[in-house]
Design an enzyme around this catalytic site. Structure first.
Site, short mmCIF file in Angstrom:
data_model
loop_
_atom_site.label_atom_id
_atom_site.label_comp_id
_atom_site.label_asym_id
_atom_site.label_seq_id
_atom_site.Cartn_x
_atom_site.Cartn_y
_atom_site.Cartn_z
N MET A 1 0.87 -1.17 0.00
CA MET A 1 0.00 0.00 0.00
C MET A 1 0.91 1.23 0.00
O MET A 1 1.78 1.36 0.85
CB MET A 1 -0.91 0.03 1.23
CG MET A 1 -1.91 1.15 1.14
SD MET A 1 -3.01 1.30 2.57
CE MET A 1 -3.74 -0.31 2.67
N GLU A 2 0.68 2.08 -0.97
CA GLU A 2 1.50 3.28 -1.09
C GLU A 2 0.68 4.51 -0.76
O GLU A 2 -0.53 4.52 -0.88
CB GLU A 2 2.04 3.38 -2.52
CG GLU A 2 2.93 2.21 -2.89
CD GLU A 2 3.45 2.28 -4.30
OE1 GLU A 2 3.34 3.34 -4.94
OE2 GLU A 2 3.97 1.26 -4.76
#
Length: 112
Positions: A46-47
């Site tokens: 997850m960025e």
């Protein structure tokens, strides 16, 4: 299933920005290494952004601590929902508790 859950519950999450392809440039990332070497079937990365958002209720706004906390809380609720979907007999709590949790998260993480 987790990305779909997050797209339904987390306003800062955008399914359209997701990529599930293993590109050559991503082969050394933790997500791909965990999948290949350890066999974890659903490994995600997850960025976040240091810039502003370009979609949803945060469009045109900077991401701050409050929005990151909200995403973390929604992620935890998403994991709980995923676990309940995969093992419904183990988690026989009323689904209304998840609604209460979401309401608490939303009220404590409102953008002002």
């Amino acid at each position: 299933a987790l990305p779909k859950i997050l797209s339904q519950t987390a306003p800062a999450f955008c399914m359209g920005s997701c990529s599930f392809v293993v590109e050559k440039s991503k082969e050394s990332t933790a997500r791909v290494v965990v999948w290949r070497e350890i066999g974890v079937q659903r490994s995600y990365t997850m960025e976040s952004t240091l810039c502003g958002c370009d979609q949803g209720k945060y469009k045109g706004l900077q991401i701050g601590t409050r929005e990151l906390e909200e995403m973390g809380a929604k992620f935890c609720v998403g994991l709980l929902r995923l676990k309940r979907m995969s093992s419904p007999l183990e988690y026989s709590l009323p689904s209304s508790l998840l609604d209460i949790e979401n309401e608490l998260i939303e009220s404590s993480c409102k953008v002002t």
